[in-house]
Design an enzyme around this catalytic site. Structure first.
Site, PDB file in Angstrom:
ATOM      1  N   ARG A 336       0.897  -1.157   0.000  1.00 52.34           N
ATOM      2  CA  ARG A 336       0.000   0.000   0.000  1.00 52.34           C
ATOM      3  C   ARG A 336       0.934   1.204   0.000  1.00 52.34           C
ATOM      4  O   ARG A 336       1.791   1.344   0.883  1.00 52.34           O
ATOM      5  CB  ARG A 336      -0.904  -0.030   1.229  1.00 52.34           C
ATOM      6  CG  ARG A 336      -1.816   1.215   1.383  1.00 52.34           C
ATOM      7  CD  ARG A 336      -1.142   2.267   2.231  1.00 52.34           C
ATOM      8  NE  ARG A 336      -2.027   3.348   2.639  1.00 52.34           N
ATOM      9  CZ  ARG A 336      -1.610   4.474   3.206  1.00 52.34           C
ATOM     10  NH1 ARG A 336      -0.317   4.667   3.438  1.00 52.34           N
ATOM     11  NH2 ARG A 336      -2.456   5.392   3.567  1.00 52.34           N
ATOM     12  N   ASP A 338       1.894   5.033   0.298  1.00 53.12           N
ATOM     13  CA  ASP A 338       1.467   6.262   0.963  1.00 53.12           C
ATOM     14  C   ASP A 338       1.589   7.471   0.035  1.00 53.12           C
ATOM     15  O   ASP A 338       2.550   7.597  -0.720  1.00 53.12           O
ATOM     16  CB  ASP A 338       2.336   6.465   2.210  1.00 53.12           C
ATOM     17  CG  ASP A 338       1.843   7.574   3.108  1.00 53.12           C
ATOM     18  OD1 ASP A 338       0.693   7.481   3.560  1.00 53.12           O
ATOM     19  OD2 ASP A 338       2.597   8.527   3.359  1.00 53.12           O
ATOM     20  N   GLU A 367      -2.681   5.049  -2.101  1.00 62.57           N
ATOM     21  CA  GLU A 367      -3.445   5.926  -1.230  1.00 62.57           C
ATOM     22  C   GLU A 367      -3.819   7.174  -2.041  1.00 62.57           C
ATOM     23  O   GLU A 367      -3.022   8.087  -2.211  1.00 62.57           O
ATOM     24  CB  GLU A 367      -2.651   6.344   0.010  1.00 62.57           C
ATOM     25  CG  GLU A 367      -3.516   7.169   0.968  1.00 62.57           C
ATOM     26  CD  GLU A 367      -2.740   8.030   1.947  1.00 62.57           C
ATOM     27  OE1 GLU A 367      -3.333   8.476   2.940  1.00 62.57           O
ATOM     28  OE2 GLU A 367      -1.541   8.266   1.714  1.00 62.57           O
ATOM     29  N   HIS A 433      -6.792   4.354   9.939  1.00 65.53           N
ATOM     30  CA  HIS A 433      -5.986   5.018  10.968  1.00 65.53           C
ATOM     31  C   HIS A 433      -5.968   6.529  10.808  1.00 65.53           C
ATOM     32  O   HIS A 433      -5.447   7.242  11.663  1.00 65.53           O
ATOM     33  CB  HIS A 433      -4.551   4.499  10.903  1.00 65.53           C
ATOM     34  CG  HIS A 433      -3.841   4.890   9.639  1.00 65.53           C
ATOM     35  ND1 HIS A 433      -4.192   4.393   8.401  1.00 65.53           N
ATOM     36  CD2 HIS A 433      -2.820   5.756   9.410  1.00 65.53           C
ATOM     37  CE1 HIS A 433      -3.421   4.923   7.481  1.00 65.53           C
ATOM     38  NE2 HIS A 433      -2.574   5.759   8.063  1.00 65.53           N
ATOM     39  N   ASP A 434      -6.538   7.041   9.705  1.00 72.34           N
ATOM     40  CA  ASP A 434      -6.486   8.470   9.401  1.00 72.34           C
ATOM     41  C   ASP A 434      -7.797   9.203   9.640  1.00 72.34           C
ATOM     42  O   ASP A 434      -7.843  10.434   9.524  1.00 72.34           O
ATOM     43  CB  ASP A 434      -6.093   8.679   7.931  1.00 72.34           C
ATOM     44  CG  ASP A 434      -4.587   8.592   7.708  1.00 72.34           C
ATOM     45  OD1 ASP A 434      -3.832   8.928   8.634  1.00 72.34           O
ATOM     46  OD2 ASP A 434      -4.177   8.190   6.608  1.00 72.34           O
ATOM     47  N   ARG A 482      -7.024   5.412  17.389  1.00 76.12           N
ATOM     48  CA  ARG A 482      -5.817   4.586  17.438  1.00 76.12           C
ATOM     49  C   ARG A 482      -5.600   4.000  18.831  1.00 76.12           C
ATOM     50  O   ARG A 482      -4.501   3.561  19.180  1.00 76.12           O
ATOM     51  CB  ARG A 482      -4.590   5.406  17.026  1.00 76.12           C
ATOM     52  CG  ARG A 482      -4.616   5.869  15.578  1.00 76.12           C
ATOM     53  CD  ARG A 482      -3.353   6.618  15.201  1.00 76.12           C
ATOM     54  NE  ARG A 482      -3.421   7.183  13.861  1.00 76.12           N
ATOM     55  CZ  ARG A 482      -2.472   7.937  13.311  1.00 76.12           C
ATOM     56  NH1 ARG A 482      -1.370   8.223  14.006  1.00 76.12           N
ATOM     57  NH2 ARG A 482      -2.612   8.420  12.087  1.00 76.12           N
TER      58      ARG A 482
END
Length: 617
Positions: A336, A338, A367, A433-434, A482
């Site tokens: 993946r 970034d 992403e 996670h974002d 998180r």
């Protein structure tokens, strides 16, 4: 005919190859405008002037917000091909080629759309295993410190209750200072592989694991070693091996848009300034470079992450080799990438070639938060993080700002933005996670998240679960979403979380069991109720019908086809679901007078509040 809505483009999602003798062609038209559409094709180097033509009727495969999409897969039997379209709205019949309308299909072969040569190198080659993947995203710091536990949970919860920010703990390592927040490890993941296997997970996506400074590890210092906060290189090797032994593939998070300030090339610049061999490895540096107050391009204005210049041949070669290294050395199954859309495409082509030379079915995910049409071509990425799916689910299931019909139309438009092999493996996520947890988006209403999970597991694409979704984890801020994983403790307060876990497990195993749920086809049904989402999956195999009531009250919907006799297996049936066959009186008029009356069977379904019904038909 609404001519301005007609659209086709070669070498795009409207014309692509999946094999040397397999071409998929699409044509867009205004919604509900055309009555028929077909494509005619022939051999563009046929030796005689009169060229034999083959006509294939195109099917309406999707209907979006404004447009219909017609599609046909053809097998020409020759490498060089021309084609054109015949379209009719019932009143007017036209031929369409070179983006022009014509009153006849007779023209010189050079005037039609052209595929000069169907190159095998330009065929879409998405890894087959990805079509059946259920992905599980693990943020290593937050997942586990041991079997069924995370020792950092108590401290994290205490900090949240006090409203204070937890401080990262610093560790001196051979790579410099490294930091951890909650203390999750590779061994913690390894010891909980049975949790993943029990859920039905067959692919794990790990957030960055390389040596870095911050606990999130997006400021990489060493691309050839894992971060000591998580464990050793050998412990990572063991983790990959154990996952593979349990039928679970591994996707790594590659951060190649920027590095950390401890990266050797950046350190050499700090030491040697303009004389550094690596000065061209980074974007727009103004010398001298001394500290974070110096002028240089970085990621999102975060000076601890200087932006890499992957247009530099040496830098590009180095990072392409990194992509290959982790596949050859540890056997990982893909990447993946970034901030993929801030890196030049030539580098990604080089990266893809390096990775695929090491493993031909390695998966590459970009992403890209917006439309990723320019980034998901045969020579770049196989998939992208599908945040448009996230937003559509939020609008329909959480905010209820759109109805079922618009939700289906939005998703249909999403499918048509990419070639089918790419659409079939879009990384369909509810959260990550974002962003805030989807349960928070739903206002804490677990039943709405259950509906979203059902959509996620029964739609085309590759569902991705952020670890903790299956434990009904909530949270708006980074400190909350998180938070360390909430492992089962067999206590009364866990019942709701355990119920959510069982729901995810049921849906995932159903997806693995039914071939229709991993097909690329979907057909939405208008049931005359904006709260009920109805769709059929697997039109070419034993189809599965999914019905979802997104309302707090009992709702009725009318399916435009009989159902009772068609049900082969009740896969998920909510209490209170009923089916009633009804007869609808239809009146056919000619010249304003009634000429015929007939009774046709329809089907009335009754769904309890916030419920899911899945039937094999």
């Amino acid at each position: 005919m609404i001519k301005e809505a007609i659209y086709h483009r070669i070498d795009s999602e409207y014309c692509y190859c999946t094999g040397e003798d397999s071409v998929t062609l699409r044509l867009r038209s205004a919604k509900n405008d055309l009555q028929s559409c077909s494509v005619l094709f022939g051999n563009r180097v046929y030796p005689k002037e009169e060229i034999p033509l083959t006509e294939v009727v195109m099917q309406k495969t999707a209907s979006g917000t404004l447009f219909d999409y017609y599609e046909a897969s053809v097998h020409p039997g020759f490498e060089r091909m021309f084609y054109f379209f015949k379209i009719s709205d019932g009143t007017e019949t036209l031929w369409y080629y070179q983006s022009e309308f014509h009153s006849t299909g007779k023209a010189h072969r050079n005037r039609y759309y052209q595929l000069p040569f169907i190159l095998r190198e330009e065929c879409y080659n998405v890894p087959g295993w990805a079509h059946k993947a259920v992905m599980y995203q693990i943020f290593p710091d937050s997942f586990a410190t041991g079997k069924g536990e995370h020792k950092g949970l108590a401290a994290a919860c205490a900090a949240l209750e006090k409203g204070v920010r937890q401080k990262e703990r610093e560790i001196n390592t051979e790579f410099g200072i490294s930091k951890t927040l909650h203390g999750g490890t590779f061994k913690g993941i390894t010891e909980n592989v049975q949790w993943l296997k029990g859920l039905g997970i067959n692919c794990v996506y790990l957030n960055p694991v390389f040596a870095a400074v911050s606990y999130h590890k997006y400021d990489t210092n060493d691309y050839k070693h894992v971060d000591p906060c998580f464990g050793t290189d050998e412990e990572f090797r063991t983790l990959v091996s154990v996952l593979h032994d349990n039928g679970i593939r591994v996707i790594l998070d590659g951060v190649f848009n920027h590095s950390g300030t401890g990266f050797f090339a950046w350190q050499d610049i700090l030491k040697n300034q303009e004389k550094s061999t690596y000065r061209s490895w980074f974007y727009d540096i103004t010398f001298p470079v001394k500290d974070w107050k110096s002028e240089y391009t970085c990621f999102a204005y975060v000076k601890s992450m200087p932006k890499l210049n992957l247009n530099d041949p040496d830098a590009a070669s180095y990072f392409a080799e990194v992509g290959k290294y982790w596949i050859c050395e540890y056997g990982v199954d893909g990447w993946r990438l970034d901030v993929a859309n801030e890196v030049n495409k030539n580098f990604w082509r080089k990266f893809r070639n390096a990775v695929r030379s090491a493993k031909s079915d390695a998966l590459l995910i970009a992403e890209v938060w917006e439309d990723a049409q320019n980034w998901q071509t045969y020579d770049l990425f196989d998939s992208a993080m599908n945040y448009r799916f996230t937003y559509a689910c939020a609008d329909f299931l959480a905010h209820r700002s759109i109805g079922a019909k618009e939700f289906g139309e939005r998703f249909s438009d999403m499918l048509m933005r990419y070639p089918s092999p790419v659409s079939s493996v879009q990384m369909n996520l509810l959260d990550s996670h974002d962003v805030e947890r989807f349960l928070y988006t739903c206002g804490g209403e677990v039943r709405r998240q259950k509906l979203a999970a059902a959509v996620q597991m029964t739609f085309p694409g590759m569902p991705s679960i952020f670890a903790g979704d299956e434990r009904a984890m909530n949270g708006k801020t980074e400190a909350e979403y998180r938070l360390p994983f909430l492992w089962p403790k067999n206590i009364e307060q866990d019942k709701e979380r355990d119920d959510m876990t069982n729901w995810y497990r049921t849906l995932i195993h159903l997806r693995h069991k039914k071939e229709a749920l991993t097909s690329s086809s979907i057909a939405f049904h208008d049931v005359q109720n904006s709260s009920i989402l109805a769709y059929t999956r697997g039109l070419d195999c034993d189809p599965v019908l999914v019905l979802i009531n997104n309302d707090d009250a009992v709702q009725k919907g009318v399916l435009p086809f009989p159902l009772s006799a068609a049900i082969k297996e009740a896969l998920i049936i909510p209490d209170g679901f009923t089916v009633d066959q009804i007869l609808t009186l239809q009146t056919h008029k000619s010249d304003g007078s009634v000429t015929q009356q007939s009774q046709l069977p329809d089907c009335c379904v009754v769904l309890p509040p916030l419920s899911v019904c899945i039937l094999q038909c």
